[in-house]
Design a protein around this motif. Structure first.
Motif, PDB file in Angstrom:
ATOM      1  N   THR A 215       2.182   1.836  -3.461  1.00 46.39           N
ATOM      2  CA  THR A 215       1.226   2.281  -4.486  1.00 46.39           C
ATOM      3  C   THR A 215       0.693   3.683  -4.192  1.00 46.39           C
ATOM      4  O   THR A 215       0.119   4.318  -5.059  1.00 46.39           O
ATOM      5  N   ARG A 216       0.905   4.144  -2.958  1.00 44.86           N
ATOM      6  CA  ARG A 216       0.481   5.520  -2.638  1.00 44.86           C
ATOM      7  C   ARG A 216       1.620   6.519  -2.778  1.00 44.86           C
ATOM      8  O   ARG A 216       1.430   7.715  -2.596  1.00 44.86           O
TER       9      ARG A 216
ATOM     10  N   GLN B 278       0.540  -6.028  -6.710  1.00 50.63           N
ATOM     11  CA  GLN B 278      -0.186  -6.868  -5.748  1.00 50.63           C
ATOM     12  C   GLN B 278      -0.194  -8.327  -6.191  1.00 50.63           C
ATOM     13  O   GLN B 278       0.028  -9.229  -5.393  1.00 50.63           O
ATOM     14  N   LYS B 279      -0.427  -8.535  -7.477  1.00 48.63           N
ATOM     15  CA  LYS B 279      -0.493  -9.896  -7.990  1.00 48.63           C
ATOM     16  C   LYS B 279       0.884 -10.582  -7.901  1.00 48.63           C
ATOM     17  O   LYS B 279       0.987 -11.757  -7.545  1.00 48.63           O
TER      18      LYS B 279
ATOM     19  N   HIS C 299      -0.481   3.378 -19.117  1.00 51.68           N
ATOM     20  CA  HIS C 299      -1.674   3.394 -18.264  1.00 51.68           C
ATOM     21  C   HIS C 299      -1.908   2.075 -17.540  1.00 51.68           C
ATOM     22  O   HIS C 299      -3.013   1.813 -17.067  1.00 51.68           O
ATOM     23  N   ALA C 300      -0.873   1.267 -17.449  1.00 51.18           N
ATOM     24  CA  ALA C 300      -1.032  -0.030 -16.768  1.00 51.18           C
ATOM     25  C   ALA C 300      -1.374   0.203 -15.298  1.00 51.18           C
ATOM     26  O   ALA C 300      -0.908   1.179 -14.692  1.00 51.18           O
ATOM     27  N   ASN C 301      -2.203  -0.683 -14.761  1.00 52.08           N
ATOM     28  CA  ASN C 301      -2.551  -0.574 -13.347  1.00 52.08           C
ATOM     29  C   ASN C 301      -1.415  -1.187 -12.522  1.00 52.08           C
ATOM     30  O   ASN C 301      -1.405  -2.378 -12.218  1.00 52.08           O
ATOM     31  N   LYS C 302      -0.455  -0.322 -12.186  1.00 56.63           N
ATOM     32  CA  LYS C 302       0.756  -0.816 -11.509  1.00 56.63           C
ATOM     33  C   LYS C 302       0.411  -1.455 -10.159  1.00 56.63           C
ATOM     34  O   LYS C 302       1.016  -2.439  -9.746  1.00 56.63           O
ATOM     35  N   LYS C 303      -0.551  -0.864  -9.502  1.00 51.10           N
ATOM     36  CA  LYS C 303      -0.914  -1.380  -8.175  1.00 51.10           C
ATOM     37  C   LYS C 303      -1.364  -2.839  -8.285  1.00 51.10           C
ATOM     38  O   LYS C 303      -0.901  -3.705  -7.541  1.00 51.10           O
ATOM     39  N   ARG C 304      -2.264  -3.089  -9.230  1.00 49.19           N
ATOM     40  CA  ARG C 304      -2.764  -4.461  -9.423  1.00 49.19           C
ATOM     41  C   ARG C 304      -1.636  -5.418  -9.780  1.00 49.19           C
ATOM     42  O   ARG C 304      -1.553  -6.540  -9.277  1.00 49.19           O
ATOM     43  N   ILE C 305      -0.769  -4.957 -10.684  1.00 52.91           N
ATOM     44  CA  ILE C 305       0.328  -5.813 -11.153  1.00 52.91           C
ATOM     45  C   ILE C 305       1.266  -6.174  -9.990  1.00 52.91           C
ATOM     46  O   ILE C 305       1.664  -7.323  -9.824  1.00 52.91           O
TER      47      ILE C 305
ATOM     48  N   THR D  18       0.832  -1.214   0.000  1.00 51.62           N
ATOM     49  CA  THR D  18       0.000   0.000   0.000  1.00 51.62           C
ATOM     50  C   THR D  18       0.861   1.258   0.000  1.00 51.62           C
ATOM     51  O   THR D  18       0.616   2.199  -0.765  1.00 51.62           O
TER      52      THR D  18
END
Ligand code: GDP
Length: 296
Positions: A18-19, A76-77, A68-74, A15
């Motif tokens: 990503t923040r 986290q996964k 525009h990739a969702n870095k947070k999701r990537i 977290t």
């Protein structure tokens, strides 16, 4: 550090990253370091932690990510998958079959929680419609048979043991033979432990194994074992070739990282975890849901 603390620290690291105002590779490396430190403090084997670092790093290629990739999701996964990898040996566990006698033998050091867990597992199978029973081949620890008797009586599970026979191999063989004749479907054999790994214990395990020919041998590990887990589980694996692990006392103060590392050391799946002293305190283990729960 308890297991929940470990989860919270890992979550917080993700977290925070990503923040962060600049989500760049340097910040990403910092997150990996924080996660690695948390795992090492929870007694996860050092080599495993090093592998996890490499895996997470390799699975997120910052320079190749579309704008525009969702870095947070990537991210986290990547963290989720790497953690699952630690507890998932990709080996199938033995699945008992209805209508035949499935013999399950427990091994582990004294105090690990074998006797308690035997009854919990017996009750688990009983609740799922298997005709289930217990054999106490722990003739080493005074009071072991009494303890099993009390637990089994409470759970209404038939049991076998002897107050006079001192040879555990004879007790195990007689008990298993009797219950096989009576067409029990799950026959769980509790064996004795010792305070330390020692030749006498290993010799006894092999003799009992030869006598009862278990379909599944389960190693019981206390969550608080720490870094000793690797060598201990390897030694037990070499001798008793167990096919499953149960980690007990996950409700206690230990984070269980050592016990979790036994999976990688022996390529053996964790099948259940003990979550308390009572009969129902046993949970089926699944790598994905374990990590989901860990991360909240
Ligand atoms: P054995 O020597 O391996 O047969 O160990 P026992 O079954 O006698 O267990 C040793 C102690 O650990 C007992 O006091 C048990 O009640 C306790 N124990 C076993 N499993 C758990 C668990 O999952 N959680 C907690 N809190 N205590 C446990």
């Amino acid at each position: 550090m308890v297991l929940q603390d470990l989860g919270r620290r890992i979550n917080a690291a993700v977290t925070d990253l990503t923040r962060a105002p600049t989500l760049d590779e340097k910040a990403f490396d910092g997150m990996i370091k924080t996660i690695s430190n948390a795992l090492a403090e929870a007694d996860v084997n050092i080599k495993l932690v090093a592998n996890l670092r490499k895996t997470i790093k390799a699975s997120v290629k910052f320079h190749e990510l579309p704008p525009h990739a969702n870095k947070k999701r990537i991210i986290q996964k990547a963290v989720f998958d790497a953690l699952v990898d630690i507890v998932d040996p990709h080996q199938k566990e033995y699945v008992p079959k209805k209508g035949k006698s499935n013999v399950i033998m427990f091994v582990g050091l004294q105090g690990a929680g074998k006797t308690t867990t035997c009854t919990k597992l017996a009750r688990w199978y009983q609740a799922r419609g298997f005709k289930t029973c217990l054999v106490c081949a722990d003739t080493f620890r005074a009071g072991a048979f009494d303890q099993l008797k009390q637990n089994a009586t409470k759970a209404k599970i038939p049991y076998y043991g002897s107050l006079t026979q001192t040879d555990p191999v004879v007790v195990a063989r007689d008990g298993v033979e009797k219950f096989k004749k009576e067409r029990f479907e799950i026959i769980i054999v509790d064996t004795s432990g010792r305070h330390h790994q020692e030749d006498a214990l290993f010799a006894e395990m092999v003799e009992i194994q030869t006598a009862v020919q278990p379909h599944q041998t389960i190693m019981v590990l206390d969550a608080s074992i720490g870094q000793a887990a690797e060598s201990q589980s390897r030694a037990f694996k070499e001798t008793a070739d167990f096919g499953a692990i149960i980690i007990t006392k996950t409700d206690g103060a230990a984070a269980g990282g050592g016990a979790i590392s036994a999976v990688a050391a022996t390529h053996t799946p964790i099948v259940f975890i003990g979550t308390g002293e009572h009969l129902l305190d046993l949970e089926k283990f699944n790598p994905q849901s374990f990590v989901s729960k860990l991360l909240g």
